[in-house]
Design a protein around this motif. Structure first.
Motif, PDB file in Angstrom:
ATOM      1  N   CYS A  93       1.006  -1.229  -0.021  1.00 60.28           N
ATOM      2  CA  CYS A  93      -0.070   0.076   0.003  1.00 60.28           C
ATOM      3  C   CYS A  93       0.828   1.391  -0.059  1.00 60.28           C
ATOM      4  N   ASN A  98      -2.740   6.980   0.731  1.00 62.18           N
ATOM      5  CA  ASN A  98      -4.027   7.142   1.595  1.00 62.18           C
ATOM      6  C   ASN A  98      -3.798   8.070   2.690  1.00 62.18           C
ATOM      7  N   THR A  99      -4.909   8.922   3.123  1.00 61.30           N
ATOM      8  CA  THR A  99      -4.686   9.705   4.300  1.00 61.30           C
ATOM      9  C   THR A  99      -5.377   9.207   5.296  1.00 61.30           C
ATOM     10  N   THR A 100      -6.162   8.237   5.309  1.00 57.62           N
ATOM     11  CA  THR A 100      -7.072   7.492   6.534  1.00 57.62           C
ATOM     12  C   THR A 100      -6.415   6.265   6.438  1.00 57.62           C
ATOM     13  N   GLU A 101      -6.721   5.278   7.339  1.00 56.32           N
ATOM     14  CA  GLU A 101      -6.499   3.755   7.399  1.00 56.32           C
ATOM     15  C   GLU A 101      -7.407   3.112   6.445  1.00 56.32           C
ATOM     16  N   LEU A 102      -7.053   2.314   5.552  1.00 55.36           N
ATOM     17  CA  LEU A 102      -7.846   1.641   4.404  1.00 55.36           C
ATOM     18  C   LEU A 102      -8.508   0.459   5.086  1.00 55.36           C
ATOM     19  N   ILE A 107      -8.106  -2.292   0.552  1.00 57.23           N
ATOM     20  CA  ILE A 107      -6.917  -2.720   0.487  1.00 57.23           C
ATOM     21  C   ILE A 107      -6.923  -3.678  -0.514  1.00 57.23           C
TER      22      ILE A 107
HETATM   23  C1  LIG Z   1      -2.705   4.570   5.616  1.00 59.77           C
HETATM   24  O1  LIG Z   1      -2.600   5.813   6.166  1.00 59.77           O
HETATM   25  C2  LIG Z   1      -2.540   5.698   7.625  1.00 59.77           C
HETATM   26  C3  LIG Z   1      -2.550   7.126   8.140  1.00 59.77           C
HETATM   27  O2  LIG Z   1      -1.586   7.892   7.513  1.00 59.77           O
HETATM   28  C4  LIG Z   1      -1.630   4.921   8.118  1.00 59.77           C
HETATM   29  O3  LIG Z   1      -1.590   4.614   9.521  1.00 59.77           O
HETATM   30  C5  LIG Z   1      -1.795   3.522   7.525  1.00 59.77           C
HETATM   31  O4  LIG Z   1      -0.730   2.617   7.804  1.00 59.77           O
HETATM   32  C6  LIG Z   1      -1.987   3.756   5.991  1.00 59.77           C
HETATM   33  N1  LIG Z   1      -2.130   2.389   5.109  1.00 59.77           N
HETATM   34  C7  LIG Z   1      -3.286   1.458   5.360  1.00 59.77           C
HETATM   35  C8  LIG Z   1      -3.075   0.223   4.563  1.00 59.77           C
HETATM   36  O5  LIG Z   1      -4.151   2.030   5.526  1.00 59.77           O
END
Ligand SMILES: *[C@@H]1O[C@H](CO)[C@@H](O)[C@H](O)[C@H]1NC(C)=O
Ligand SMILES: *[C@@H]1O[C@H](CO)[C@@H](O)[C@H](O)[C@H]1NC(C)=O
Ligand SMILES: *[C@@H]1O[C@H](CO)[C@@H](O)[C@H](O)[C@H]1NC(C)=O
Ligand SMILES: *[C@@H]1O[C@H](CO)[C@@H](O)[C@H](O)[C@H]1NC(C)=O
Ligand SMILES: *[C@@H]1O[C@H](CO)[C@@H](O)[C@H](O)[C@H]1NC(C)=O
Ligand SMILES: *[C@@H]1O[C@H](CO)[C@@H](O)[C@H](O)[C@H]1NC(C)=O
Ligand SMILES: *[C@@H]1O[C@H](CO)[C@@H](O)[C@H](O)[C@H]1NC(C)=O
Length: 468
Positions: A93, A98-102, A107
């Protein structure tokens, strides 16, 4: 004695549901339904008959199964679509910004997937269509034979067989769509479509067809004409998919075990729909194409590069299943058919018996070869007693194995089969097996439970495919 050693590669899949199955799951087989229905079994097979009754119950545990039981839906959005994920692929990934958790679903679709050689992605446990189909195929194989051994019309064994087939293939709420569009699917933006190796997931159709043919030929009252018509319709559609989908045609052309098992499946399905001429065309084609270059002059199987013991045993099981199907369809000459380098299935077995599983770190697979030895001994005879001696030495209780019923006479005649049985301490006296009254052996010992590995070969063959 069965081994319960599992290699680390295989362990992850086992954590799905029941850890250990208490019966043998042969890599594949087609058992002549006429032989089963005729019921002319020697007394030397009584222990094997009792094992089949026990395994009918053991293998039914956990069923019925359905593709609708998974918590994840295929990219089509249709829960009736079969799906399995390519097991050694992982999301990367790092590039998706991404800006938030996926979420897991994000994913699966947005992150590119990359192969980590031989490292199982544990999220594959979220979907077990492949393991469930294997469980189904074993349950219906053993329950249909147990039915034929003990009843003429209906019993709990036939009811289980019919119920499980209905649930997987026919009932509106639970049926599988007749395609493998999402088998061994890769995920990520470049994935979302099945790969040809996934056709192998349903190789156990040869066992399912054995079961349905037994229900038909015994005139089992649980297998109604409505069910028979519905199953024919389903199978006709699935055959049409197998004969036209790009990934299936790629699997048909595979020079290795993938191709061999494709022919198992398609020939068996054509028998199911009553197209025996078409089925014979399929097996004849196999023996004229892939087979011709699969066995070298020394009996080595040419395409094997890794885990040689497992792959020799595995492809042999598929070759033997094609030969059994051909024999059932009227052409037994394939057992004597020689490859381009002059070898037969017997040559391949003789070579495989010289391999030392432990020497290549494959001790966990050692007993995979035994049913092939029994099959070859039964077909070609065993004038010098080599096959019987090997089995006796490897597994003194081999006469208690289910396939000892249909691999007869095992080795050069019933006398040697009987000697094998005596060596296991099992009585040859007694009547035909009866339900609920499993036959015990002279030592009062329980029949052994085999700890064959759920999905092992599916995983193994995937790994193999990646290496080709
Ligand atoms: C997405 O972004 C968040 C915040 O920046 C991070 O914690 C996370 O590891 C990233 N990856 C996924 C797969 O969510
Ligand atoms: C699917 O979800 C149900 C209900 O939450 C759960 O019991 C089951 O274990 C899940 N199956 C898998 C394979 O994760
Ligand atoms: C089938 O029926 C016949 C005649 O009633 C009977 O003799 C035979 O034992 C039955 N077979 C089985 C396996 O129950
Ligand atoms: C099943 O029915 C057919 C047609 O009536 C008959 O010929 C056959 O012998 C029956 N099979 C058995 C095992 O009873
Ligand atoms: C199988 O059927 C096809 C189509 O009819 C035919 O061209 C082919 O020669 C047949 N193959 C064998 C081995 O019979
Ligand atoms: C194979 O060849 C041997 C030797 O000629 C013969 O005895 C045997 O019957 C043949 N087997 C089959 C299945 O045709
Ligand atoms: C099988 O065992 C039964 C019961 O002991 C006996 O009557 C019968 O003759 C035996 N059959 C054979 C072929 O040995």
């Amino acid at each position: 004695m069965r081994s319960s050693l599992f290699s680390s590669i295989l362990l992850p899949l086992l954590i799905v549901g029941d850890l250990v199955q208490a019966y043998s799951s042969y890599a594949n087989d087609f058992v002549d339904p006429n032989f089963v229905v005729a019921g002319k079994f020697g007394n030397n097979t009584l222990a094997a008959q009792a094992t089949i009754l026990q395994w009918a119950e053991d293998s039914a545990t956990g069923g019925p199964w359905s593709v609708t039981q998974k918590n994840v839906t295929a990219p089509s959005g249709d829960i009736h679509d079969y799906m399995s994920w390519a097991p050694y692929w992982w999301p990367d990934c790092s590039s998706v910004g991404n800006t938030t958790e996926l979420t897991p679903e994000q994913i699966w679709t947005t992150c590119p997937y990359v192969s980590r050689d031989g490292k199982f992605n544990p999220d594959g446990r979220l979907i077990n269509d492949v393991g469930n189909f294997q469980s189904l195929s074993d349950a219906v194989l053993y329950n249909s034979i147990a039915f034929a051994l003990t009843s003429n019309s209906s019993s709990s064994y036939s009811q289980t067989t019919v119920n499980y087939i209905k649930t997987w293939f026919l009932d509106d709420a639970t049926k599988m769509n007749p395609n493998l569009n999402y088998a061994q699917m890769e995920r990520g933006p470049d994935g979302q479509i099945g790969s040809h190796t996934g056709i192998l997931d349903l190789k156990g159709m040869a066992k399912v067809v054995t079961a349905i043919e037994i229900l038909r030929k015994t005139n089992c009252t649980d297998w109604t004409s409505d069910l028979d018509n519905e199953m024919n319709t389903w199978t006709t559609q699935y055959i049409a998919w197998l004969e036209s989908a790009t990934i299936s045609l790629e699997e048909e052309a595979a020079p290795n075990n993938h191709g061999t098992f494709w022919y198992n499946q398609v020939a068996a399905l054509k028998i199911l729909v009553g197209d025996n001429a078409g089925a014979l065309n399929v097996t004849t084609t196999y023996f004229a194409t892939q087979y011709m270059s699969q066995i070298t002059s020394t009996g080595e199987q040419a395409t094997v590069r890794t885990r040689p013991y497992h792959y020799h045993a595995y492809n042999l099981a598929a070759m033997i299943t094609n030969a059994r199907l051909s024999t059932y369809l009227g052409d037994a000459s394939v057992w004597n058919k020689t490859t381009n380098e002059g070898s037969t299935i017997k040559t391949a077995l003789d070579f495989a018996m010289t391999l030392n599983a432990a020497a290549t770190g494959e001790a966990a697979y050692a007993d995979e070869l035994y049913p092939n030895i029994a099959a070859v001994g039964a077909v070609y005879g065993d004038p010098d007693g080599k096959y019987a001696a090997f089995l006796l030495n490897a597994d003194p209780t081999y006469a208690e194995e289910a396939d000892f019923l249909w691999d007869q006479p095992l080795a050069g005649g019933e006398a040697e089969s009987t000697a094998l049985l005596h060596a296991s301490g099992t009585s040859t006296a007694g009547a035909k097996a009866t339900p609920g009254a499993a036959i015990t052996n002279n030592n009062g010992a329980e029949f052994h439970s085999a700890n064959w590995v759920l999905g092992a070969c599916v995983l193994a063959s995937l790994q193999y495919a990646f290496l080709l």
